[in-house]
Scaffold this motif. Structure first.
Motif, short mmCIF file in Angstrom:
data_model
loop_
_atom_site.label_atom_id
_atom_site.label_comp_id
_atom_site.label_asym_id
_atom_site.label_seq_id
_atom_site.Cartn_x
_atom_site.Cartn_y
_atom_site.Cartn_z
N ARG A 166 -3.03 4.64 2.76
CA ARG A 166 -2.59 5.88 1.82
C ARG A 166 -2.43 7.05 2.76
O ARG A 166 -2.21 8.07 2.58
N LYS A 224 -0.25 9.57 5.08
CA LYS A 224 0.99 10.38 4.64
C LYS A 224 1.59 11.21 5.91
O LYS A 224 2.38 11.86 5.78
N GLN A 278 6.07 7.80 7.36
CA GLN A 278 6.93 7.17 6.18
C GLN A 278 6.32 5.81 5.64
O GLN A 278 6.71 4.87 5.61
N TYR A 325 3.05 4.10 0.50
CA TYR A 325 2.55 5.06 -0.30
C TYR A 325 3.17 6.62 -0.28
O TYR A 325 3.05 7.04 -1.33
N LEU A 326 3.65 7.28 0.71
CA LEU A 326 4.14 8.39 0.91
C LEU A 326 5.38 8.40 0.11
O LEU A 326 5.86 9.34 -0.66
N GLN A 358 4.38 8.35 -3.59
CA GLN A 358 4.08 9.63 -4.11
C GLN A 358 5.28 10.72 -4.26
O GLN A 358 5.00 11.31 -4.93
N SER A 359 6.04 10.57 -3.27
CA SER A 359 7.26 11.60 -3.32
C SER A 359 8.07 11.61 -4.78
O SER A 359 8.73 12.23 -4.94
#
Length: 205
Positions: free
Chosen positions: A124, A126, A129, A132-133, A136-137
């Motif tokens: 996870r 962040k 890249q 997960y990022l 989330q974005s």
């Protein structure tokens, strides 16, 4: 998995998104560890293939953008490297990251142990890249179990074949010193190494 050829050799950043190669390498390793440690899937194998040498007539063999060659196409002729292929910037970047977040099993002493890397990552993360990022974005993290420990360690096999391709005469044409012709003996040798790498891994499954 293999990264590199679309990153500037001086800045180390990608030509399209501008991310440092070291950050994208970390993100790729994170994705591979997440892939191999998924609890719902067993016996997954992750492989990192070495980046094959480029043989442009430059200080380090890298392609340095078309604008530098508009006056004389002879500059695009493939030539032997002036440095070791292991010292080309993408291989250095990969080496730095693997040495930082991966280790080898000290209890295993065999001819293939050097090619087995145990990499520890935060899935996870962040800072670079990661998938997960990205999720989330884009509001796609509902599938993530936030209670699960995000720090995971997974094995990545290193398929090291760059030395087999360090010959400037084996490129497809003089204007392309990155891609290689299909030479059966060379490709057979490369895939034989992959077979040996996987054979040991598959014995333990």
């Amino acid at each position: 998995m293999n990264l590199s050829l679309h990153y500037d050799s001086d800045s180390g950043r990608g030509n399209r998104f501008g991310n440092p190669l070291t950050d994208d390498t970390r993100a790729a390793i994170t994705a591979l560890v997440n892939f191999t440690t998924a609890t719902s899937k067993k016996n997954r194998i992750a492989i990192w293939r070495s980046t094959l040498p480029q043989h442009f007539d430059t200080k380090n063999g890298h392609f340095e953008m078309w604008m530098k060659y508009t006056k004389n196409t002879k500059d695009l002729t493939c030539v032997p490297l002036k440095i070791s292929f292991r010292d080309q910037s993408y291989n250095i970047a990969h080496k730095i990251v693997f040495e930082d977040i991966c280790r080898q099993d000290d209890n295993v002493k065999s001819s293939c142990s050097a090619y087995e890397n145990y990499c520890t990552v935060n899935i996870r993360e962040k800072k670079y890249q990661t998938t997960y990022l990205f999720r989330q974005s884009n509001n796609l993290t509902t599938w993530v179990d936030e209670r699960e420990n995000p720090v995971k360690t997974g094995k990545i096999l290193r398929w090291d074949i760059a030395d087999l391709f360090d010959n400037h005469l084996w490129h497809s044409e003089s204007l392309d010193c990155t891609h290689y012709c299909y030479i059966p003996q060379v490709f057979d040798a490369a895939f034989e190494r992959l077979d040996l790498l996987l054979r040991i891994k598959l014995k333990n499954i």
